[in-house]
Design a protein around this motif. Sequence first.
Motif, PDB file in Angstrom:
ATOM      1  N   PRO A 153       0.827  -1.216   0.000  1.00 26.57           N
ATOM      2  CA  PRO A 153       0.000   0.000   0.000  1.00 26.57           C
ATOM      3  C   PRO A 153       0.858   1.262   0.000  1.00 26.57           C
ATOM      4  O   PRO A 153       2.060   1.212   0.268  1.00 26.57           O
ATOM      5  CB  PRO A 153      -0.788  -0.113   1.316  1.00 26.57           C
ATOM      6  CG  PRO A 153      -0.580  -1.506   1.796  1.00 26.57           C
ATOM      7  CD  PRO A 153       0.732  -1.950   1.249  1.00 26.57           C
ATOM      8  N   LYS A 154       0.236   2.363  -0.273  1.00 24.45           N
ATOM      9  CA  LYS A 154       0.939   3.640  -0.294  1.00 24.45           C
ATOM     10  C   LYS A 154       1.483   3.953   1.094  1.00 24.45           C
ATOM     11  O   LYS A 154       0.788   3.837   2.092  1.00 24.45           O
ATOM     12  CB  LYS A 154      -0.004   4.758  -0.742  1.00 24.45           C
ATOM     13  CG  LYS A 154       0.714   6.072  -1.057  1.00 24.45           C
ATOM     14  CD  LYS A 154      -0.225   7.055  -1.693  1.00 24.45           C
ATOM     15  CE  LYS A 154       0.510   8.333  -2.119  1.00 24.45           C
ATOM     16  NZ  LYS A 154       1.553   8.070  -3.119  1.00 24.45           N
ATOM     17  N   GLY A 155       2.745   4.343   1.159  1.00 26.59           N
ATOM     18  CA  GLY A 155       3.361   4.694   2.417  1.00 26.59           C
ATOM     19  C   GLY A 155       3.978   3.540   3.171  1.00 26.59           C
ATOM     20  O   GLY A 155       4.672   3.743   4.167  1.00 26.59           O
ATOM     21  N   ALA A 250       4.909  -5.375  13.499  1.00 25.03           N
ATOM     22  CA  ALA A 250       5.165  -6.293  12.387  1.00 25.03           C
ATOM     23  C   ALA A 250       5.548  -5.514  11.133  1.00 25.03           C
ATOM     24  O   ALA A 250       5.080  -4.399  10.906  1.00 25.03           O
ATOM     25  CB  ALA A 250       3.931  -7.154  12.119  1.00 25.03           C
ATOM     26  N   ASP A 251       6.410  -6.107  10.318  1.00 25.81           N
ATOM     27  CA  ASP A 251       6.802  -5.521   9.043  1.00 25.81           C
ATOM     28  C   ASP A 251       5.914  -5.993   7.903  1.00 25.81           C
ATOM     29  O   ASP A 251       5.919  -5.401   6.819  1.00 25.81           O
ATOM     30  CB  ASP A 251       8.254  -5.896   8.707  1.00 25.81           C
ATOM     31  CG  ASP A 251       9.228  -5.417   9.761  1.00 25.81           C
ATOM     32  OD1 ASP A 251       9.133  -4.242  10.157  1.00 25.81           O
ATOM     33  OD2 ASP A 251      10.080  -6.221  10.200  1.00 25.81           O
ATOM     34  N   MET A 252       5.162  -7.079   8.146  1.00 31.16           N
ATOM     35  CA  MET A 252       4.384  -7.701   7.079  1.00 31.16           C
ATOM     36  C   MET A 252       3.310  -8.586   7.694  1.00 31.16           C
ATOM     37  O   MET A 252       3.485  -9.124   8.781  1.00 31.16           O
ATOM     38  CB  MET A 252       5.298  -8.537   6.171  1.00 31.16           C
ATOM     39  CG  MET A 252       4.606  -9.253   5.026  1.00 31.16           C
ATOM     40  SD  MET A 252       5.762 -10.351   4.123  1.00 31.16           S
ATOM     41  CE  MET A 252       6.896  -9.132   3.438  1.00 31.16           C
ATOM     42  N   ILE A 253       2.203  -8.730   6.986  1.00 32.19           N
ATOM     43  CA  ILE A 253       1.159  -9.684   7.355  1.00 32.19           C
ATOM     44  C   ILE A 253       1.101 -10.771   6.291  1.00 32.19           C
ATOM     45  O   ILE A 253       1.093 -10.479   5.095  1.00 32.19           O
ATOM     46  CB  ILE A 253      -0.215  -9.003   7.475  1.00 32.19           C
ATOM     47  CG1 ILE A 253      -0.194  -7.945   8.585  1.00 32.19           C
ATOM     48  CG2 ILE A 253      -1.312 -10.027   7.755  1.00 32.19           C
ATOM     49  CD1 ILE A 253      -1.481  -7.152   8.692  1.00 32.19           C
ATOM     50  N   VAL A 254       1.069 -12.017   6.715  1.00 33.71           N
ATOM     51  CA  VAL A 254       0.921 -13.159   5.806  1.00 33.71           C
ATOM     52  C   VAL A 254      -0.429 -13.805   6.088  1.00 33.71           C
ATOM     53  O   VAL A 254      -0.728 -14.141   7.237  1.00 33.71           O
ATOM     54  CB  VAL A 254       2.053 -14.196   6.020  1.00 33.71           C
ATOM     55  CG1 VAL A 254       1.774 -15.463   5.212  1.00 33.71           C
ATOM     56  CG2 VAL A 254       3.401 -13.608   5.636  1.00 33.71           C
ATOM     57  N   MET A 255      -1.242 -13.969   5.061  1.00 33.46           N
ATOM     58  CA  MET A 255      -2.554 -14.572   5.276  1.00 33.46           C
ATOM     59  C   MET A 255      -3.108 -15.126   3.968  1.00 33.46           C
ATOM     60  O   MET A 255      -2.610 -14.819   2.882  1.00 33.46           O
ATOM     61  CB  MET A 255      -3.532 -13.559   5.881  1.00 33.46           C
ATOM     62  CG  MET A 255      -3.813 -12.363   5.028  1.00 33.46           C
ATOM     63  SD  MET A 255      -4.764 -11.076   5.897  1.00 33.46           S
ATOM     64  CE  MET A 255      -6.281 -11.958   6.250  1.00 33.46           C
ATOM     65  N   GLY A 256      -4.135 -15.956   4.095  1.00 28.78           N
ATOM     66  CA  GLY A 256      -4.786 -16.515   2.919  1.00 28.78           C
ATOM     67  C   GLY A 256      -5.758 -15.516   2.322  1.00 28.78           C
ATOM     68  O   GLY A 256      -6.313 -14.670   3.013  1.00 28.78           O
ATOM     69  N   PRO A 279      -4.356   1.346   4.671  1.00 25.38           N
ATOM     70  CA  PRO A 279      -3.040   1.177   4.036  1.00 25.38           C
ATOM     71  C   PRO A 279      -1.904   1.300   5.046  1.00 25.38           C
ATOM     72  O   PRO A 279      -1.308   2.350   5.208  1.00 25.38           O
ATOM     73  CB  PRO A 279      -3.008   2.308   3.010  1.00 25.38           C
ATOM     74  CG  PRO A 279      -3.870   3.364   3.614  1.00 25.38           C
ATOM     75  CD  PRO A 279      -4.938   2.657   4.400  1.00 25.38           C
ATOM     76  N   THR A 280      -1.616   0.215   5.733  1.00 29.16           N
ATOM     77  CA  THR A 280      -0.620   0.289   6.802  1.00 29.16           C
ATOM     78  C   THR A 280       0.615  -0.561   6.543  1.00 29.16           C
ATOM     79  O   THR A 280       1.727  -0.086   6.665  1.00 29.16           O
ATOM     80  CB  THR A 280      -1.252  -0.157   8.131  1.00 29.16           C
ATOM     81  OG1 THR A 280      -1.857  -1.450   7.958  1.00 29.16           O
ATOM     82  CG2 THR A 280      -2.314   0.825   8.577  1.00 29.16           C
ATOM     83  N   LEU A 281       0.413  -1.828   6.193  1.00 26.10           N
ATOM     84  CA  LEU A 281       1.527  -2.777   6.088  1.00 26.10           C
ATOM     85  C   LEU A 281       1.454  -3.557   4.787  1.00 26.10           C
ATOM     86  O   LEU A 281       0.378  -3.794   4.236  1.00 26.10           O
ATOM     87  CB  LEU A 281       1.496  -3.769   7.249  1.00 26.10           C
ATOM     88  CG  LEU A 281       1.712  -3.233   8.658  1.00 26.10           C
ATOM     89  CD1 LEU A 281       1.462  -4.351   9.658  1.00 26.10           C
ATOM     90  CD2 LEU A 281       3.118  -2.695   8.811  1.00 26.10           C
TER      91      LEU A 281
END
Length: 287
Positions: A153-155, A250-256, A279-281
């Motif tokens: 996302p932006k930012g 967290a630097d990233m989210i992993v999900m289905g 638009p966060t991560l």
Amino acid sequence: MAFKSVLSVTGVGHCDEDVKTAAGLCGEVRAHLSVLVMSRQPIGAGIPMLVERERDIAGLERRFRQIERFSHDMARLEKRYSEIQKLLRATSLCYGIETDHCDPVSVGEIVRQRALCNDLTIVGPTLLYDEDLGPPVINGCLFDTGKPVLVVPKGAEATLSPRRVLVGWDSRAEASRAVREALDLLSGAEEVCVALVDPQANYNGNGSKPGADIAAYLTRHGAHVSVDLLRSGGKPAASVLAQHAIDTCADMIVMGAYGSRRLRERIFGGATRWIVAKPTLPLFLAR
């Protein structure tokens, strides 16, 4: 898995932001970057073809306008191709650039063909918020290939070497595929938080200790794992996961990625739609 071939899709009228984001990520892991520059025909325009002489003057004028529009679109594609080539030539990346001018119905299939032969597709902010090109591109590369997508996302500060990762887990096949596709990221991270929202302890789904099975699996792959059981308090699961990702830095989210075809038309289905409004991560998705 290791990402050795990355796809970036951009529109003919987009800025360089998405390509620069993808190039930076490829530089981190020394991956090949494939850029697809797309231009969509107006609905009903079609690619002009030579036909027998029109009897109707109005028909001839309409054909002339189609040819003129097609020529203009080809010139824009060529110009954008040159701009991206100049941008990437200044890097040390291995890269390839393709262009495609197609009708709106064919966008998803064209992207699907490219995504099948790449390890990961990067969806940058410009494409994400393009209401015309974004949805069919995401449908093609995510829902129709089984290959993962990284939404930036932006930012957001994107990296393929995250220190802290939040895994949204619900014991479904989509979540399992996302974890498998992200194994290299997870095993290399300093911290992996497996988060479950309102989990039910049962032997057909989460097991007697929700999160224990996936935590053990990730540990065997070298990840440093903790499990957090979260209560929604009536809030959407996506919002709970998003806030927990922020709370845990967290630097990233992993999900289905979930959703019926109807939901896909809104870019993402189910819990993953939060990314458009929040638009966060960076979000690593697999179907």
